[in-house]
Design a protein around this motif. Sequence first.
Motif, PDB file in Angstrom:
ATOM      1  N   PHE A 147      -8.295  -0.687   0.658  1.00 19.95           N
ATOM      2  CA  PHE A 147      -8.498  -1.332   1.982  1.00 19.95           C
ATOM      3  C   PHE A 147      -9.919  -2.045   2.273  1.00 19.95           C
ATOM      4  CE2 PHE A 147      -9.302  -1.746   6.582  1.00 19.95           C
ATOM      5  CZ  PHE A 147      -8.124  -2.654   6.962  1.00 19.95           C
ATOM      6  N   LEU A 167       0.927  -1.257  -0.008  1.00 20.26           N
ATOM      7  CA  LEU A 167       0.012  -0.030   0.056  1.00 20.26           C
ATOM      8  C   LEU A 167       0.776   1.271   0.033  1.00 20.26           C
ATOM      9  CD1 LEU A 167      -3.101  -0.831   2.403  1.00 20.26           C
ATOM     10  CD2 LEU A 167      -3.076  -0.665  -0.172  1.00 20.26           C
ATOM     11  N   ILE A 179      -6.232   4.513  -0.961  1.00 23.36           N
ATOM     12  CA  ILE A 179      -5.793   3.471  -0.096  1.00 23.36           C
ATOM     13  C   ILE A 179      -7.113   2.994   0.782  1.00 23.36           C
ATOM     14  CG2 ILE A 179      -4.368   3.284   2.054  1.00 23.36           C
ATOM     15  CD1 ILE A 179      -2.190   4.291   0.614  1.00 23.36           C
ATOM     16  N   LEU A 216      -1.781  -2.571  -7.612  1.00 24.26           N
ATOM     17  CA  LEU A 216      -1.208  -3.311  -6.363  1.00 24.26           C
ATOM     18  C   LEU A 216      -1.130  -5.006  -6.540  1.00 24.26           C
ATOM     19  CD1 LEU A 216      -1.163  -2.433  -3.272  1.00 24.26           C
ATOM     20  CD2 LEU A 216      -3.383  -3.462  -2.912  1.00 24.26           C
ATOM     21  N   ASN A 260       3.850   6.936   3.037  1.00 24.79           N
ATOM     22  CA  ASN A 260       3.616   6.569   1.515  1.00 24.79           C
ATOM     23  C   ASN A 260       4.518   7.042   0.752  1.00 24.79           C
ATOM     24  OD1 ASN A 260       1.793   7.796  -0.951  1.00 24.79           O
ATOM     25  ND2 ASN A 260       0.682   5.855  -0.247  1.00 24.79           N
TER      26      ASN A 260
END
Length: 369
Positions: A225, A213, A221, A362, A261
């Motif tokens: 999630f 992430l 994000i 991802l 991040n």
Amino acid sequence: MKHKIKDEINKHSNPFDIKRKRLYNEISKEMGFIYPCPEYISVKTLILRSINKKLPSNVTTFNEIPNESEYYKTERNEDFMIFKNSDLVIFQSPFQAKLFKKYNNDIFVDDTFYIAPKFSQQVFITRTYVKELNSFYTTSYAILRNKKQKTYKMLFNKLKQNSNNNIITEPKNVHCDFEKGISKAKLKKNELCRNEVNDDEKIFNYYKGISNLPFINPEYIMDIFSLIKTKSIEKNSCQFLKFLEYFYETYLIGYDMKSWNYFNNIEHITNNASESLNNSLNKLFPMKPKFYELINKLKEQEHLSYYDYQMKIKGIWRMKKKIKTKTDEINILIEKFKNKEAKLIIIKYDRSDLTKLWFECLTNLNNIL
């Protein structure tokens, strides 16, 4: 022979630089003895005793650290120690302060307790990256008595002031060892959901996705999630759901997402630059060093760094060739998905489609890392 050895030791301004056996062999040769002289062991104690007499008194507490010392000068006779109080002593040469000011886009910080003197908690190190030379350089060392927030705050305030004549220099990005936090999450994975992660390929990929992430557009994000959580509920993965709850409370709520991040700064995604230096420093000392022994080695490292920088900046030494790394692969992938996102925004796709796009990214990251 003994008097000659004592005289030579007394001539040395820095007893830490004396190489015992080399000194003995050189004197033996000068005096016409068989070289190398086999009697070294018999006078080894004398040499050690003579060197120890030249060494400064050992510092055993923070309060004993002097405000001034001949050991606080670099090999270029510049001030090395810039600040001291009851919790902290900072070492930064003018060369290191210049680097801290000039190359402040990325500052890397790390600590080590292995080389910290017994009366202290840790040695804290800052480094910077000089892009045009493709090299990392240390910008300060500090010995800390404790790990209190106020001590770290004082440390950074003094570094920022010293690098710019009391005008605050603010680093744009400070890289610390967030991997320690991720490793705690991995330990929590072993505690909460090891079996589900190991036995179910989809759950395993979700878990890897959670670990990746930090590279995703932070705007999506929380959506991603929630998507992973929904899919886990559908699979009735109770153990993994406990891990997700832990991750949510610790890293999505407990931390500011900006602190971990890398979406807009993927050039440096690990703290290996500082960790590699720590490892090399640790190897210099088989046991915890005494205060002045440590300072002497730090000055040696500073001078080697100064020499390296001068040789490269003048073009005398070749720069290291940049090798393609996983960081480059990640950067290429993220840029590709940034372009895809821009196109979707232009044709007015909704948020759910953009979330699916970054979830796909991802999944692709799972194949790199």
